[in-house]
Design a protein around this motif. Structure first.
Motif, PDB file in Angstrom:
ATOM      1  N   PHE A  13       0.799  -1.209   0.000  1.00  0.00           N
ATOM      2  CA  PHE A  13       0.000   0.000   0.000  1.00  0.00           C
ATOM      3  C   PHE A  13       0.840   1.271   0.000  1.00  0.00           C
ATOM      4  N   SER A  14       2.128   1.163  -0.197  1.00  0.00           N
ATOM      5  CA  SER A  14       2.990   2.335  -0.136  1.00  0.00           C
ATOM      6  C   SER A  14       2.745   3.314  -1.277  1.00  0.00           C
ATOM      7  N   LYS A  15       2.145   2.857  -2.384  1.00  0.00           N
ATOM      8  CA  LYS A  15       1.906   3.768  -3.499  1.00  0.00           C
ATOM      9  C   LYS A  15       0.700   4.663  -3.258  1.00  0.00           C
ATOM     10  N   PHE A  16      -0.138   4.347  -2.256  1.00  0.00           N
ATOM     11  CA  PHE A  16      -1.293   5.160  -1.958  1.00  0.00           C
ATOM     12  C   PHE A  16      -0.903   6.200  -0.923  1.00  0.00           C
ATOM     13  N   LYS A  17      -1.130   7.442  -1.258  1.00  0.00           N
ATOM     14  CA  LYS A  17      -0.708   8.530  -0.400  1.00  0.00           C
ATOM     15  C   LYS A  17      -1.746   8.815   0.679  1.00  0.00           C
ATOM     16  N   ARG A  18      -1.299   8.831   1.923  1.00  0.00           N
ATOM     17  CA  ARG A  18      -2.184   9.230   3.019  1.00  0.00           C
ATOM     18  C   ARG A  18      -2.306  10.742   3.023  1.00  0.00           C
ATOM     19  N   VAL A  19      -3.406  11.211   3.539  1.00  0.00           N
ATOM     20  CA  VAL A  19      -3.613  12.647   3.610  1.00  0.00           C
ATOM     21  C   VAL A  19      -3.479  13.112   5.045  1.00  0.00           C
ATOM     22  N   ARG A  21      -4.615  16.082   8.067  1.00  0.00           N
ATOM     23  CA  ARG A  21      -5.886  16.621   8.558  1.00  0.00           C
ATOM     24  C   ARG A  21      -6.416  17.763   7.684  1.00  0.00           C
ATOM     25  N   LEU A  22      -5.550  18.656   7.273  1.00  0.00           N
ATOM     26  CA  LEU A  22      -5.947  19.798   6.457  1.00  0.00           C
ATOM     27  C   LEU A  22      -6.412  19.348   5.073  1.00  0.00           C
ATOM     28  N   GLN A  23      -5.693  18.408   4.487  1.00  0.00           N
ATOM     29  CA  GLN A  23      -6.086  17.887   3.178  1.00  0.00           C
ATOM     30  C   GLN A  23      -7.429  17.160   3.265  1.00  0.00           C
ATOM     31  N   GLY A  24      -7.640  16.418   4.344  1.00  0.00           N
ATOM     32  CA  GLY A  24      -8.907  15.725   4.538  1.00  0.00           C
ATOM     33  C   GLY A  24     -10.071  16.694   4.640  1.00  0.00           C
ATOM     34  N   ALA A  25      -9.852  17.789   5.350  1.00  0.00           N
ATOM     35  CA  ALA A  25     -10.892  18.814   5.465  1.00  0.00           C
ATOM     36  C   ALA A  25     -11.184  19.438   4.110  1.00  0.00           C
ATOM     37  N   TRP A  26     -10.135  19.650   3.318  1.00  0.00           N
ATOM     38  CA  TRP A  26     -10.306  20.224   1.979  1.00  0.00           C
ATOM     39  C   TRP A  26     -11.091  19.276   1.069  1.00  0.00           C
ATOM     40  N   ILE A  27     -10.796  17.983   1.129  1.00  0.00           N
ATOM     41  CA  ILE A  27     -11.532  17.002   0.330  1.00  0.00           C
ATOM     42  C   ILE A  27     -12.992  16.975   0.772  1.00  0.00           C
ATOM     43  N   GLY A  28     -13.227  17.000   2.072  1.00  0.00           N
ATOM     44  CA  GLY A  28     -14.595  17.039   2.587  1.00  0.00           C
ATOM     45  C   GLY A  28     -15.348  18.265   2.114  1.00  0.00           C
ATOM     46  N   TYR A  29     -14.664  19.405   2.081  1.00  0.00           N
ATOM     47  CA  TYR A  29     -15.271  20.644   1.587  1.00  0.00           C
ATOM     48  C   TYR A  29     -15.628  20.524   0.109  1.00  0.00           C
ATOM     49  N   GLN A  30     -14.713  19.959  -0.678  1.00  0.00           N
ATOM     50  CA  GLN A  30     -14.976  19.778  -2.106  1.00  0.00           C
ATOM     51  C   GLN A  30     -16.184  18.872  -2.321  1.00  0.00           C
ATOM     52  N   MET A  31     -16.281  17.812  -1.523  1.00  0.00           N
ATOM     53  CA  MET A  31     -17.415  16.896  -1.632  1.00  0.00           C
ATOM     54  C   MET A  31     -18.715  17.598  -1.269  1.00  0.00           C
ATOM     55  N   LYS A  32     -18.680  18.399  -0.220  1.00  0.00           N
ATOM     56  CA  LYS A  32     -19.881  19.105   0.219  1.00  0.00           C
ATOM     57  C   LYS A  32     -20.339  20.104  -0.841  1.00  0.00           C
ATOM     58  N   GLY A  74     -14.415  14.320  -9.988  1.00  0.00           N
ATOM     59  CA  GLY A  74     -14.090  14.713 -11.354  1.00  0.00           C
ATOM     60  C   GLY A  74     -12.625  14.577 -11.734  1.00  0.00           C
ATOM     61  N   TYR A  75     -11.868  13.797 -10.980  1.00  0.00           N
ATOM     62  CA  TYR A  75     -10.458  13.577 -11.276  1.00  0.00           C
ATOM     63  C   TYR A  75     -10.250  12.132 -11.697  1.00  0.00           C
ATOM     64  N   GLU A  76      -9.187  11.885 -12.434  1.00  0.00           N
ATOM     65  CA  GLU A  76      -8.908  10.529 -12.894  1.00  0.00           C
ATOM     66  C   GLU A  76      -8.302   9.653 -11.805  1.00  0.00           C
ATOM     67  N   SER A  77      -7.484  10.259 -10.954  1.00  0.00           N
ATOM     68  CA  SER A  77      -6.800   9.471  -9.922  1.00  0.00           C
ATOM     69  C   SER A  77      -6.685  10.273  -8.633  1.00  0.00           C
ATOM     70  N   TRP A  78      -6.352   9.573  -7.570  1.00  0.00           N
ATOM     71  CA  TRP A  78      -6.140  10.194  -6.262  1.00  0.00           C
ATOM     72  C   TRP A  78      -4.974  11.179  -6.312  1.00  0.00           C
ATOM     73  N   LEU A  81      -6.039  14.382  -7.820  1.00  0.00           N
ATOM     74  CA  LEU A  81      -6.824  15.140  -6.847  1.00  0.00           C
ATOM     75  C   LEU A  81      -5.905  15.834  -5.849  1.00  0.00           C
ATOM     76  N   MET A  82      -4.924  15.111  -5.325  1.00  0.00           N
ATOM     77  CA  MET A  82      -4.016  15.690  -4.334  1.00  0.00           C
ATOM     78  C   MET A  82      -3.122  16.769  -4.936  1.00  0.00           C
ATOM     79  N   ALA A  83      -2.860  16.686  -6.233  1.00  0.00           N
ATOM     80  CA  ALA A  83      -2.041  17.702  -6.895  1.00  0.00           C
ATOM     81  C   ALA A  83      -2.762  19.051  -6.964  1.00  0.00           C
ATOM     82  N   THR A  84      -4.089  19.050  -6.877  1.00  0.00           N
ATOM     83  CA  THR A  84      -4.848  20.301  -6.931  1.00  0.00           C
ATOM     84  C   THR A  84      -5.025  20.929  -5.557  1.00  0.00           C
ATOM     85  N   PHE A  85      -4.548  20.253  -4.508  1.00  0.00           N
ATOM     86  CA  PHE A  85      -4.661  20.785  -3.151  1.00  0.00           C
ATOM     87  C   PHE A  85      -3.873  22.083  -3.046  1.00  0.00           C
ATOM     88  N   PRO A  86      -4.539  23.156  -2.589  1.00  0.00           N
ATOM     89  CA  PRO A  86      -3.826  24.435  -2.459  1.00  0.00           C
ATOM     90  C   PRO A  86      -2.794  24.379  -1.336  1.00  0.00           C
TER      91      PRO A  86
END
Length: 91
Positions: A13-19, A21-32, A74-78, A81-86
């Motif tokens: 599972f090393s290829k999957f990037k963990r997020v 707290r701030l990134q998680g909040a941002w993803i939650g905001y995008q979903m909302k 609306g992204y192809e991969s995780w 998505l993480m690359a668009t994180f401000p």
């Protein structure tokens, strides 16, 4: 022996990037903003909504859930998505 098995399993599972707290909040905001719920993604993937929450907030990793979240937003991969994180930069 048991410890070696655990290390081997986590290596897959090393290829999957963990997020964090701030990134998680941002993803939650995008979903909302897009009207997507954790339950929607959980039904799509076939897991419980709490599993989706844990992946979004970095408490665990799952390639299937990460991919489903990215596609629903609306992204192809995780990674895309993480690359668009401000990123905040200090002055």
């Amino acid at each position: 022996m048991r410890q070696m098995k655990r290390i081997r399993n986590t290596a897959n599972f090393s290829k999957f990037k963990r997020v964090d707290r701030l990134q998680g909040a941002w993803i939650g905001y995008q979903m909302k903003c897009q009207g997507i719920t954790h339950k929607d993604i959980a039904i799509k993937v076939g897991v419980r909504p709490v599993s989706v929450t844990q992946v979004i907030h970095g408490l665990r990793t799952s390639g299937r859930i990460q991919k489903a979240v990215a596609q629903e937003l609306g992204y192809e991969s995780w990674n895309q998505l993480m690359a668009t994180f401000p990123i905040r930069r200090s002055a």
